[in-house]
Write a protein that holds these residues in place. Sequence first.
Motif, PDB file in Angstrom:
ATOM      1  N   UNK A   1      31.123  23.253 -63.761  1.00 12.77           N
ATOM      2  CA  UNK A   1      32.536  22.906 -63.585  1.00 12.77           C
ATOM      3  C   UNK A   1      32.941  22.563 -62.149  1.00 12.77           C
ATOM      4  N   UNK A   2      32.010  22.010 -61.377  1.00 16.98           N
ATOM      5  CA  UNK A   2      32.373  21.394 -60.101  1.00 16.98           C
ATOM      6  C   UNK A   2      32.474  19.896 -60.323  1.00 16.98           C
ATOM      7  N   UNK A   3      33.269  19.231 -59.496  1.00 14.74           N
ATOM      8  CA  UNK A   3      33.352  17.775 -59.540  1.00 14.74           C
ATOM      9  C   UNK A   3      33.031  17.229 -58.161  1.00 14.74           C
ATOM     10  N   UNK A   4      32.584  15.982 -58.153  1.00 13.63           N
ATOM     11  CA  UNK A   4      32.350  15.278 -56.899  1.00 13.63           C
ATOM     12  C   UNK A   4      32.803  13.834 -57.079  1.00 13.63           C
ATOM     13  N   UNK A   5      33.593  13.371 -56.142  1.00 20.14           N
ATOM     14  CA  UNK A   5      34.049  11.994 -56.128  1.00 20.14           C
ATOM     15  C   UNK A   5      33.435  11.342 -54.897  1.00 20.14           C
ATOM     16  N   UNK A   6      32.661  10.285 -55.096  1.00 22.83           N
ATOM     17  CA  UNK A   6      31.900   9.673 -54.007  1.00 22.83           C
ATOM     18  C   UNK A   6      32.440   8.295 -53.682  1.00 22.83           C
ATOM     19  N   UNK A   7      32.693   8.085 -52.393  1.00 25.22           N
ATOM     20  CA  UNK A   7      33.100   6.782 -51.890  1.00 25.22           C
ATOM     21  C   UNK A   7      32.417   6.576 -50.545  1.00 25.22           C
ATOM     22  N   UNK A   8      31.701   5.486 -50.413  1.00 27.15           N
ATOM     23  CA  UNK A   8      30.985   5.160 -49.176  1.00 27.15           C
ATOM     24  C   UNK A   8      30.046   6.289 -48.742  1.00 27.15           C
TER      25      UNK A   8
ATOM     26  N   UNK B   1      30.211   9.398 -49.090  1.00 25.58           N
ATOM     27  CA  UNK B   1      30.860  10.667 -48.766  1.00 25.58           C
ATOM     28  C   UNK B   1      31.383  11.258 -50.075  1.00 25.58           C
ATOM     29  N   UNK B   2      30.933  12.468 -50.370  1.00 26.26           N
ATOM     30  CA  UNK B   2      31.354  13.132 -51.596  1.00 26.26           C
ATOM     31  C   UNK B   2      32.414  14.176 -51.329  1.00 26.26           C
ATOM     32  N   UNK B   3      33.521  14.085 -52.062  1.00 28.92           N
ATOM     33  CA  UNK B   3      34.563  15.103 -52.012  1.00 28.92           C
ATOM     34  C   UNK B   3      34.323  16.029 -53.189  1.00 28.92           C
ATOM     35  N   UNK B   4      34.242  17.335 -52.921  1.00 29.57           N
ATOM     36  CA  UNK B   4      33.824  18.314 -53.932  1.00 29.57           C
ATOM     37  C   UNK B   4      34.932  19.325 -54.194  1.00 29.57           C
ATOM     38  N   UNK B   5      35.084  19.692 -55.467  1.00 27.38           N
ATOM     39  CA  UNK B   5      36.047  20.715 -55.851  1.00 27.38           C
ATOM     40  C   UNK B   5      35.687  21.288 -57.205  1.00 27.38           C
ATOM     41  N   UNK B   6      36.587  22.109 -57.753  1.00 28.89           N
ATOM     42  CA  UNK B   6      36.365  22.629 -59.102  1.00 28.89           C
ATOM     43  C   UNK B   6      37.285  21.881 -60.062  1.00 28.89           C
TER      44      UNK B   6
ATOM     45  N   UNK C   1      34.174  17.890 -47.957  1.00 29.60           N
ATOM     46  CA  UNK C   1      33.634  16.533 -47.987  1.00 29.60           C
ATOM     47  C   UNK C   1      32.240  16.587 -47.378  1.00 29.60           C
ATOM     48  N   UNK C   2      31.296  15.947 -48.078  1.00 33.22           N
ATOM     49  CA  UNK C   2      29.893  15.997 -47.691  1.00 33.22           C
ATOM     50  C   UNK C   2      29.362  14.586 -47.483  1.00 33.22           C
ATOM     51  N   UNK C   3      28.735  14.369 -46.319  1.00 33.56           N
ATOM     52  CA  UNK C   3      28.009  13.118 -46.081  1.00 33.56           C
ATOM     53  C   UNK C   3      26.678  13.287 -46.804  1.00 33.56           C
ATOM     54  N   UNK C   4      26.505  12.539 -47.886  1.00 33.39           N
ATOM     55  CA  UNK C   4      25.361  12.731 -48.766  1.00 33.39           C
ATOM     56  C   UNK C   4      24.064  12.227 -48.147  1.00 33.39           C
ATOM     57  N   UNK C   5      22.966  12.947 -48.453  1.00 32.42           N
ATOM     58  CA  UNK C   5      21.630  12.518 -48.037  1.00 32.42           C
ATOM     59  C   UNK C   5      21.010  11.590 -49.061  1.00 32.42           C
ATOM     60  N   UNK C   6      21.177  11.917 -50.336  1.00 31.37           N
ATOM     61  CA  UNK C   6      20.526  11.178 -51.418  1.00 31.37           C
ATOM     62  C   UNK C   6      21.530  10.840 -52.514  1.00 31.37           C
TER      63      UNK C   6
END
Length: 154
Positions: free
Chosen positions: A37-44, A46-51, A126-131
């Motif tokens: 039940x976590x979500x991630x929205x990715x743009x460019x 960068x993933x924004x994460x929440x529940x 917000x996470x700068x994604x590696x993969x």
Amino acid sequence: MSLRTFTSRFVRAYTPARVAPFQFTRALATKRYTKEHEWISVEDNVGTIGITDYAQKSLGDVVFVEIPSPGQAIQKGEQLGAVESVKAASDIFSPVSGDIIEANEALDSEPGLINSSPEENGWLAKVQMNESSELEGLLNEEQYKTHCESAEDH
């Protein structure tokens, strides 16, 4: 002077320079969900994460949120933070690996944002994604709804 004469003399005589049409360019955001039940929205990348809304309803009124520190590296599946409510406490795990570039500090003073706006203003980090390939193992919206409905049946 009539309006027709006026417009033909002044308005039609004015010809603006040819301007290229304005083009909208917007990267499409990709939103994915975990079975926890976590979500991630990715743009460019960068993933924004929440529940999710489902998770906040299960928890009840949120009274405390532990947010991560910007600058730290995180691996997929590692604890990103924690949420405490009047009913229970729950750890939040990162759906992707990367570097935390921002944390939602508004949650320190307003943990209820998770209840009122879990998938917009109540984001955790917000996470700068590696993969970006790590997103492939996550659920899309339709799969997540099916997962929640099957959980409610048990």
